[in-house]
Design a protein around this motif. Structure first.
Motif, PDB file in Angstrom:
ATOM      1  N   GLY A  12       8.212   4.605   3.115  1.00  0.00           N
ATOM      2  CA  GLY A  12       6.859   4.978   3.517  1.00  0.00           C
ATOM      3  C   GLY A  12       5.799   3.973   3.110  1.00  0.00           C
ATOM      4  O   GLY A  12       4.675   4.009   3.643  1.00  0.00           O
ATOM      5  N   ASP A  13       6.112   3.077   2.174  1.00  0.00           N
ATOM      6  CA  ASP A  13       5.143   2.055   1.771  1.00  0.00           C
ATOM      7  C   ASP A  13       4.861   1.104   2.931  1.00  0.00           C
ATOM      8  O   ASP A  13       5.730   0.853   3.777  1.00  0.00           O
ATOM      9  CB  ASP A  13       5.670   1.233   0.588  1.00  0.00           C
ATOM     10  CG  ASP A  13       5.651   2.010  -0.717  1.00  0.00           C
ATOM     11  OD1 ASP A  13       5.128   3.137  -0.732  1.00  0.00           O
ATOM     12  OD2 ASP A  13       6.167   1.480  -1.731  1.00  0.00           O
ATOM     13  N   ARG A  21       6.454  -1.286   7.649  1.00  0.00           N
ATOM     14  CA  ARG A  21       6.674  -0.001   6.977  1.00  0.00           C
ATOM     15  C   ARG A  21       8.127   0.084   6.508  1.00  0.00           C
ATOM     16  O   ARG A  21       9.054  -0.237   7.254  1.00  0.00           O
ATOM     17  CB  ARG A  21       6.366   1.166   7.919  1.00  0.00           C
ATOM     18  CG  ARG A  21       6.558   2.548   7.273  1.00  0.00           C
ATOM     19  CD  ARG A  21       6.284   3.664   8.253  1.00  0.00           C
ATOM     20  NE  ARG A  21       4.877   3.675   8.652  1.00  0.00           N
ATOM     21  CZ  ARG A  21       3.920   4.298   7.965  1.00  0.00           C
ATOM     22  NH1 ARG A  21       4.230   4.941   6.836  1.00  0.00           N
ATOM     23  NH2 ARG A  21       2.672   4.261   8.388  1.00  0.00           N
ATOM     24  N   CYS A  47       0.848  -1.200   0.000  1.00  0.00           N
ATOM     25  CA  CYS A  47       0.000   0.000   0.000  1.00  0.00           C
ATOM     26  C   CYS A  47       0.883   1.249   0.000  1.00  0.00           C
ATOM     27  O   CYS A  47       1.899   1.301   0.702  1.00  0.00           O
ATOM     28  CB  CYS A  47      -0.921   0.023   1.219  1.00  0.00           C
ATOM     29  SG  CYS A  47      -2.044  -1.392   1.322  1.00  0.00           S
ATOM     30  N   ARG A  48       0.459   2.251  -0.770  1.00  0.00           N
ATOM     31  CA  ARG A  48       1.175   3.525  -0.849  1.00  0.00           C
ATOM     32  C   ARG A  48       0.171   4.663  -0.806  1.00  0.00           C
ATOM     33  O   ARG A  48      -0.754   4.698  -1.618  1.00  0.00           O
ATOM     34  CB  ARG A  48       2.006   3.588  -2.127  1.00  0.00           C
ATOM     35  CG  ARG A  48       2.862   4.855  -2.293  1.00  0.00           C
ATOM     36  CD  ARG A  48       3.698   4.763  -3.556  1.00  0.00           C
ATOM     37  NE  ARG A  48       4.592   3.604  -3.504  1.00  0.00           N
ATOM     38  CZ  ARG A  48       5.130   3.030  -4.595  1.00  0.00           C
ATOM     39  NH1 ARG A  48       4.850   3.509  -5.795  1.00  0.00           N
ATOM     40  NH2 ARG A  48       5.922   1.986  -4.453  1.00  0.00           N
ATOM     41  N   ASN A  49       0.338   5.530   0.181  1.00  0.00           N
ATOM     42  CA  ASN A  49      -0.572   6.673   0.342  1.00  0.00           C
ATOM     43  C   ASN A  49      -2.033   6.233   0.419  1.00  0.00           C
ATOM     44  O   ASN A  49      -2.924   6.844  -0.166  1.00  0.00           O
ATOM     45  CB  ASN A  49      -0.388   7.667  -0.812  1.00  0.00           C
ATOM     46  CG  ASN A  49       1.021   8.230  -0.868  1.00  0.00           C
ATOM     47  OD1 ASN A  49       1.646   8.479   0.173  1.00  0.00           O
ATOM     48  ND2 ASN A  49       1.539   8.420  -2.078  1.00  0.00           N
ATOM     49  N   GLY A  50      -2.261   5.143   1.131  1.00  0.00           N
ATOM     50  CA  GLY A  50      -3.614   4.651   1.335  1.00  0.00           C
ATOM     51  C   GLY A  50      -4.188   3.859   0.184  1.00  0.00           C
ATOM     52  O   GLY A  50      -5.343   3.415   0.251  1.00  0.00           O
ATOM     53  N   LYS A  51      -3.402   3.622  -0.876  1.00  0.00           N
ATOM     54  CA  LYS A  51      -3.889   2.895  -2.049  1.00  0.00           C
ATOM     55  C   LYS A  51      -3.154   1.566  -2.175  1.00  0.00           C
ATOM     56  O   LYS A  51      -1.929   1.516  -2.092  1.00  0.00           O
ATOM     57  CB  LYS A  51      -3.677   3.722  -3.314  1.00  0.00           C
ATOM     58  CG  LYS A  51      -4.153   3.040  -4.589  1.00  0.00           C
ATOM     59  CD  LYS A  51      -3.896   3.910  -5.797  1.00  0.00           C
ATOM     60  CE  LYS A  51      -4.349   3.226  -7.084  1.00  0.00           C
ATOM     61  NZ  LYS A  51      -4.061   4.068  -8.293  1.00  0.00           N
TER      62      LYS A  51
END
Length: 280
Positions: free
Chosen positions: A242-243, A218, A120-124
């Motif tokens: 950050g992922d 993370r 997931c990246r930035n909630g996606k």
């Protein structure tokens, strides 16, 4: 008419001739055969109207087929042409006897759990895949330490600095995780194994976790390291700082023929050269 898909490992010379023998063997059963090849690439299998799969290769060939057929609940009949054979439990000299049992409904079918890994990246959510053996987070280059923050549910295990982290199923506990010093887990058990690879701190030890546990990992800044997530060592996805990598037990299972518990322990005794104790 029933249909069998034979998946042959292209590196095994005997695979082609054996696939033709199996095709001929299935004629009296009125089972049609389609063929596919595995050369290490993660290509989709055509499972349309397929009732069961025969794999000709080692454990890697089974892993490839398992990720494809679990959702379709298609059983795998794994003939071992490889070296270890912890998963591919049917030996080449026994395939006719075992396949006849399978077709007559007398062969034992075991269920093996899978590990699910999502990035997931930035909630996606970017990718979501299942693995039969393990999900691994590591550097793309050799001898590069990666920094990862690991949480199990609401419990923060803290920062792990290591060559990587392996999260394996019980089936995968005999693979990369075992080579990295992890415990061997009976495949009948429901669990996850969290195993850091060459951790910078000796306090980071392998953990056996309950099946309902959800790991959130993370990606932290790492010096000179490009980081990748891999499923069974066959499917890869690059990740960034950050992922989040969410790893848990999958809701799906793989159904394997001829992989009884006694074969698992016989493989352990043989491959790990267990002798039963010291001799004077």
């Amino acid at each position: 008419m029933k249909r069998c898909l034979i998946v042959s490992n292209t590196s095994k010379k005997i695979a082609y001739s054996l696939s033709k023998e199996i095709e001929e063997f299935l004629i009296p059963y009125e089972i049609s055969v389609v063929f596919s090849q595995f050369n290490g690439e993660n290509r989709p299998l055509n499972l349309e109207h397929v009732n069961f799969i025969v794999t000709l290769g080692g454990d890697g060939t089974v892993l490839y087929a398992a990720r494809e057929c679990a959702a379709a609940n298609i059983p795998i009949f794994p003939i071992n042409l490889g070296e270890f054979g912890f998963i591919a439990g049917i030996q080449p000299e026994d395939w006719k006897y075992e396949l006849e049992k399978f077709l007559d409904g007398k062969e034992t079918i075991t269920k093996r759990s899978l590990v699910n890994g999502a990035v997931c990246r930035n909630g996606k959510e970017l990718i979501n895949c299942n693995a039969m053996n393990d999900v691994v987070i590591s550097s793309k280059a050799v001898a590069r330490i990666v920094s990862l923050n690991v949480k199990a549910g609401a419990v923060n295990f803290g920062e792990f600095k290591a060559d990587g982290i392996i999260v394996s199923s019980p089936t995968g506990s005999t693979a990369y995780s075992a080579a990295a010093g992890g415990p061997i887990v009976d495949p009948r058990l429901d669990s996850l194994v969290l195993n850091p690879v060459s951790p910078f701190s000796l306090s980071n030890r392998p953990l056996v976790l309950p099946p309902e546990e959800v790991l959130t990992i993370r990606v932290l800044p790492s010096r000179n390291a490009e980081i990748v997530v891999s499923w069974d060592g066959q499917l890869h996805y690059d990740v960034e700082v950050g992922d989040l990598i969410i790893i848990k037990k999958s809701a799906l299972f793989v159904r394997l023929a001829g992989c009884e518990t006694d074969k698992f322990y016989k493989a352990l005794c043989s491959k790990l050269h267990w002798s039963g104790g010291p001799h004077a």
